[in-house]
Write a protein that holds these residues in place. Structure first.
Motif, PDB file in Angstrom:
ATOM      1  N   LEU A  62      -1.489   6.465   7.297  1.00  0.00           N
ATOM      2  CA  LEU A  62      -0.920   7.780   7.613  1.00  0.00           C
ATOM      3  C   LEU A  62       0.140   7.688   8.698  1.00  0.00           C
ATOM      4  N   THR A  63      -0.069   6.789   9.652  1.00  0.00           N
ATOM      5  CA  THR A  63       0.946   6.631  10.700  1.00  0.00           C
ATOM      6  C   THR A  63       2.230   6.081  10.105  1.00  0.00           C
ATOM      7  N   GLY A  64       2.112   5.115   9.190  1.00  0.00           N
ATOM      8  CA  GLY A  64       3.291   4.591   8.515  1.00  0.00           C
ATOM      9  C   GLY A  64       4.008   5.659   7.708  1.00  0.00           C
ATOM     10  N   ALA A  65       3.236   6.547   7.074  1.00  0.00           N
ATOM     11  CA  ALA A  65       3.844   7.645   6.326  1.00  0.00           C
ATOM     12  C   ALA A  65       4.616   8.579   7.255  1.00  0.00           C
ATOM     13  N   ALA A  66       4.090   8.801   8.458  1.00  0.00           N
ATOM     14  CA  ALA A  66       4.790   9.651   9.432  1.00  0.00           C
ATOM     15  C   ALA A  66       6.079   8.977   9.915  1.00  0.00           C
TER      16      ALA A  66
END
Length: 310
Positions: A62-66
């Motif tokens: 999810l952090t990578g998606a952000a």
């Protein structure tokens, strides 16, 4: 096209407080969230300068998606390689009263050999159209110290100049591969060479394989040992603000200078102006346009090799 590589990208979270006091609670006056990591910051600055750039980085969870969402939102071209682990976060607390910044850096996810192979392949493809390759920041867990050296060798084979901004073993291994520019700060320079004098340390890195060394000396500006001579460059006065990302703006200016073919004195003047303007901006990867334009034509003084830089 300037290609930036960030092997350990982050979601940068910046909290601004009136005054940072240990062991107390604080009300946050402002929150900033953006894609970060040193190479991503370089790409953001280059994008603002309207220079062609693409950011290569790992992306996890999810952090990578952000991180990707922020790059998309700001129109920064990218090539992101998926990792099984969650991308890291960094937390910066800016004390408005003192101008100091306190930074907390997570380690980042471990990278597998297959993931590393995929990123190397993406970089190799981009080298065909690259004018400069920028390698910036820490290495994630499980990558070898020679990771940047591998990419430096690949760029050399493609005839693409390399700027390396790393520390410790990654810097030491990378220098041996012969990058065109290395950009340590004062502490990194002393650590990797064991020499307290910045000029002697920069000359040692030059002798070890770096074609040019540009050392960030904080408020004392820049010291550069280059094929065209040794130079010292600094702003006319110290500027208060958040220093986070100032070194990345130095790298962006040098990359821009190589891309456009300017002289070393001009590159260094631009680097001083951009880094000082970044101190006046709220977050890394941004700069105050008025400060930049005011300082862009600053003076750069030539140094004799034996000049005391203390």
């Amino acid at each position: 096209m300037i290609v930036t590589v960030t092997l350990n990208p982050a979601l940068d979270i910046t909290h601004t407080v009136a005054s940072l006091v240990p062991h107390t609670s604080h009300r946050v006056a402002e929150v900033g969230i953006q894609a970060g990591g040193k190479g991503v910051n370089v790409a953001r600055v280059l994008h603002t300068l309207r220079l062609p750039t693409v950011a290569v980085a790992f992306r996890g969870g999810l952090t990578g998606a952000a991180i990707q969402a922020d790059l998309d939102r700001h129109g920064i071209a990218h090539r992101l390689i998926d990792t099984a682990g969650e991308s890291r976060r960094t937390f910066t607390i800016v004390d408005v009263g003192s101008g100091d910044a306190t930074v907390l850096n997570e380690a980042g996810p471990a990278v597998t050999s297959d993931e590393w192979h995929a990123l190397r392949g993406e970089v190799h493809r981009l080298l065909a159209d690259a004018s400069v390759l920028v390698l910036s920041g820490s290495l994630p867990p499980q990558l070898p110290d020679a990771a940047y050296a591998e990419l430096t060798v690949a760029a050399a084979r493609a005839g693409v100049p390399v700027i390396l901004d790393a520390a410790g073993p990654a810097l030491r291994a990378g220098v041996a591969a012969g990058p065109d520019v290395v950009k340590p700060n004062a502490a990194e320079l002393a650590d990797v060479t064991g020499l307290p004098d910045p000029l002697a340390a920069a000359e040692a890195l030059h002798a070890a394989g770096a074609r040019a060394v540009v050392a960030s000396l904080g408020p004392d500006g820049l010291l550069a040992v280059t094929p065209d001579g040794t130079f010292r460059a600094g702003p006319p006065a110290s500027l208060a603000g958040n220093p986070t990302g100032a070194g990345d703006s130095v790298v962006a200016a040098i990359a821009a200078g190589i891309h456009t073919g300017t002289s070393w004195p001009h590159r260094l003047s631009e680097a001083v102006a951009l880094s000082a303007a970044t101190v006046r901006a709220p977050r890394a990867g941004h700069f105050d346009a008025d400060t930049y334009h005011r300082l862009a034509r600053g003076r750069v003084g030539s140094l004799a090799p034996t000049t005391d830089t203390s």
